[in-house]
Design a protein around this motif. Structure first.
Motif, short mmCIF file in Angstrom:
data_model
loop_
_atom_site.label_atom_id
_atom_site.label_comp_id
_atom_site.label_asym_id
_atom_site.label_seq_id
_atom_site.Cartn_x
_atom_site.Cartn_y
_atom_site.Cartn_z
N ALA A 173 -0.35 -7.91 -0.11
CA ALA A 173 -0.13 -6.64 -0.81
C ALA A 173 1.27 -6.54 -1.38
CB ALA A 173 -0.40 -5.47 0.14
N VAL A 174 1.35 -6.31 -2.68
CA VAL A 174 2.61 -6.08 -3.38
C VAL A 174 2.50 -4.75 -4.11
CG1 VAL A 174 4.15 -6.85 -5.23
CG2 VAL A 174 3.12 -8.53 -3.66
N LYS A 175 3.51 -3.92 -3.95
CA LYS A 175 3.57 -2.66 -4.68
C LYS A 175 4.96 -2.51 -5.26
CE LYS A 175 2.34 1.36 -6.27
NZ LYS A 175 1.32 1.49 -7.34
N VAL A 176 5.03 -2.42 -6.59
CA VAL A 176 6.29 -2.26 -7.29
C VAL A 176 6.27 -0.94 -8.04
CG1 VAL A 176 7.86 -3.22 -9.02
CG2 VAL A 176 6.52 -4.76 -7.55
N ALA A 194 8.25 -1.92 -3.05
CA ALA A 194 7.99 -1.19 -1.81
C ALA A 194 7.20 -2.02 -0.81
CB ALA A 194 7.23 0.10 -2.12
N LEU A 195 6.29 -2.88 -1.29
CA LEU A 195 5.57 -3.83 -0.43
C LEU A 195 5.76 -5.22 -1.02
CD1 LEU A 195 2.17 -1.97 0.22
CD2 LEU A 195 4.14 -2.12 1.75
N ASP A 196 6.05 -6.17 -0.13
CA ASP A 196 6.41 -7.51 -0.60
C ASP A 196 5.56 -8.56 0.11
OD1 ASP A 196 7.71 -9.61 -1.80
OD2 ASP A 196 9.59 -9.38 -0.70
N GLY A 254 12.41 3.84 4.00
CA GLY A 254 12.36 2.93 2.88
C GLY A 254 11.74 1.58 3.18
N SER A 255 11.13 1.43 4.36
CA SER A 255 10.55 0.14 4.75
C SER A 255 9.21 -0.14 4.08
CB SER A 255 10.37 0.09 6.27
OG SER A 255 9.45 1.08 6.69
N GLY A 256 8.56 0.90 3.54
CA GLY A 256 7.26 0.72 2.91
C GLY A 256 6.09 1.19 3.75
N LYS A 257 6.35 1.84 4.88
CA LYS A 257 5.26 2.20 5.78
C LYS A 257 4.29 3.21 5.17
CE LYS A 257 8.23 5.34 8.53
NZ LYS A 257 9.49 5.10 7.74
N SER A 258 4.81 4.23 4.50
CA SER A 258 3.91 5.20 3.86
C SER A 258 3.19 4.58 2.67
CB SER A 258 4.69 6.45 3.42
OG SER A 258 5.10 7.20 4.55
N THR A 259 3.89 3.72 1.93
CA THR A 259 3.24 3.03 0.81
C THR A 259 2.10 2.16 1.30
OG1 THR A 259 5.32 2.98 -0.43
CG2 THR A 259 3.61 1.43 -1.11
N LEU A 260 2.30 1.47 2.41
CA LEU A 260 1.23 0.66 2.99
C LEU A 260 0.02 1.51 3.33
CD1 LEU A 260 0.01 -1.90 4.21
CD2 LEU A 260 1.31 -1.45 6.30
N MET A 261 0.25 2.64 3.97
CA MET A 261 -0.86 3.50 4.34
C MET A 261 -1.58 4.02 3.10
SD MET A 261 -1.17 7.13 6.29
CE MET A 261 -1.42 7.91 4.68
N LEU A 274 7.36 -2.63 9.85
CA LEU A 274 7.74 -3.06 8.51
C LEU A 274 9.25 -2.93 8.33
CD1 LEU A 274 4.66 -2.73 7.97
CD2 LEU A 274 5.26 -1.89 5.69
N ALA A 275 9.81 -3.79 7.51
CA ALA A 275 11.22 -3.68 7.10
C ALA A 275 11.34 -4.30 5.72
CB ALA A 275 12.14 -4.39 8.10
N ASP A 276 11.98 -3.58 4.81
CA ASP A 276 12.18 -4.06 3.45
C ASP A 276 10.87 -4.49 2.79
OD1 ASP A 276 14.97 -3.69 3.63
OD2 ASP A 276 15.18 -5.62 4.63
N GLY A 277 9.81 -3.75 3.06
CA GLY A 277 8.53 -4.02 2.43
C GLY A 277 7.75 -5.18 3.00
N ARG A 278 8.20 -5.70 4.14
CA ARG A 278 7.53 -6.85 4.74
C ARG A 278 7.12 -6.57 6.18
NH1 ARG A 278 11.59 -11.76 2.76
NH2 ARG A 278 11.31 -11.41 0.51
N LEU A 279 6.02 -7.19 6.60
CA LEU A 279 5.59 -7.12 7.99
C LEU A 279 6.50 -8.01 8.82
CD1 LEU A 279 3.40 -6.21 10.07
CD2 LEU A 279 2.18 -8.31 9.49
#
Length: 252
Positions: free
Chosen positions: A16-19, A29-31, A50-57, A221-226
């Motif tokens: 999953a990648v989200k830019v 946001a997800l890398d 800013g780690s991307g946790k809400s974006t992941l959800m 998550l940190a910096d958009g990565r698991l």
């Protein structure tokens, strides 16, 4: 070739990648996140701001689309669905609990709980709803309206509504964020009971190690990565793991 049983996932993402944005202002946001959320389990998603946790959800739940990669509910890839089918999938197979209770103020507790089924034109199972009302402890409040309830009671209504249609998975985004510690604990206990007593699946985003400790597993998550997964978490272990991200103490 192994014969081990494969874990069934209620939801998940692959590569999953989200830019957001483009060019010099683009934010990744997800890398390249790949993670599955096991059915019948309570999973917490944590990470620094800013780690991307809400974006992941949001992407896993079909509330936002991925830039690349795939999101699944069960075996259904969300990216293959048109807007209508995606809307129907969210209605029929996903439940949501948000930080804001999002109850309809003119409806009673009973009417708010049954709202998703009413909108879908489904009567649902009376036995299921009765059992759900008992789990969330609202039987003596069924004819009250949201304004007559405490914050904790309103969130319990929101949780009951999320589970009313027996969705494949319930996503909870900071569900205790507007609650005091006692009310928050009640809501977290109820999410845990729904998983363990009613065989439901919950995926929760939280910044609170105490909240995360109610889950069966924590995904970090940190910096958009698991970056890590923790089974059988405790508040202290989660807090120590969060501190390791930046060396500055608990995340904001």
């Amino acid at each position: 070739m192994t014969t081990a049983t494969t874990t069934r996932h209620a939801a998940g993402v692959t590569d999953a990648v989200k830019v957001y944005g483009s060019g010099d202002t683009a934010v990744r946001a997800l890398d390249g996140v790949s993670v599955g959320f096991p059915a019948g389990r309570f999973t917490a998603i944590m990470g620094p701001s800013g780690s991307g946790k809400s974006t992941l959800m949001h992407c896993a739940a079909g509330l936002d689309t991925l830039t690349s990669g795939a999101a699944y509910i069960g075996d259904t890839e969300l990216g293959t669905l048109d807007d209508r089918r995606l809307t129907l999938l969210r209605r029929d197979r996903i439940g949501f609990v948000f930080q804001a209770f999002n109850l309809v103020p003119t409806l009673t507790v009973a009417e708010n709980i049954s709202l998703p089924m009413d909108l879908a034109g489904s009567k649902g199972s009376r036995d299921w709803i009765d059992a759900l009302v008992d789990v969330v402890g609202l039987r003596d409040r069924l004819h009250h309206r949201p304004s007559e309830l405490s914050g904790g009671q309103q969130q319990r209504v929101a949780v009951a509504r999320a589970f009313a249609g027996r969705p494949d998975v319930v996503f909870a985004d900071e569900p205790t964020g507007n609650l005091d510690s006692r009310s928050g604990g009640e809501v977290l206990n109820l999410l845990g009971r729904a998983v363990r007593q009613m065989d439901r699946t919950v995926v929760m985003v939280t910044h609170d190690p105490v909240a995360a400790a109610h889950a069966d597993e924590v995904v970090f998550l940190a910096d958009g990565r698991l970056v890590d997964r923790m089974q059988s978490p405790t508040a202290d272990k989660v807090l120590d793991r969060m501190k390791a991200f930046d060396g500055k103490g608990a995340p904001s």
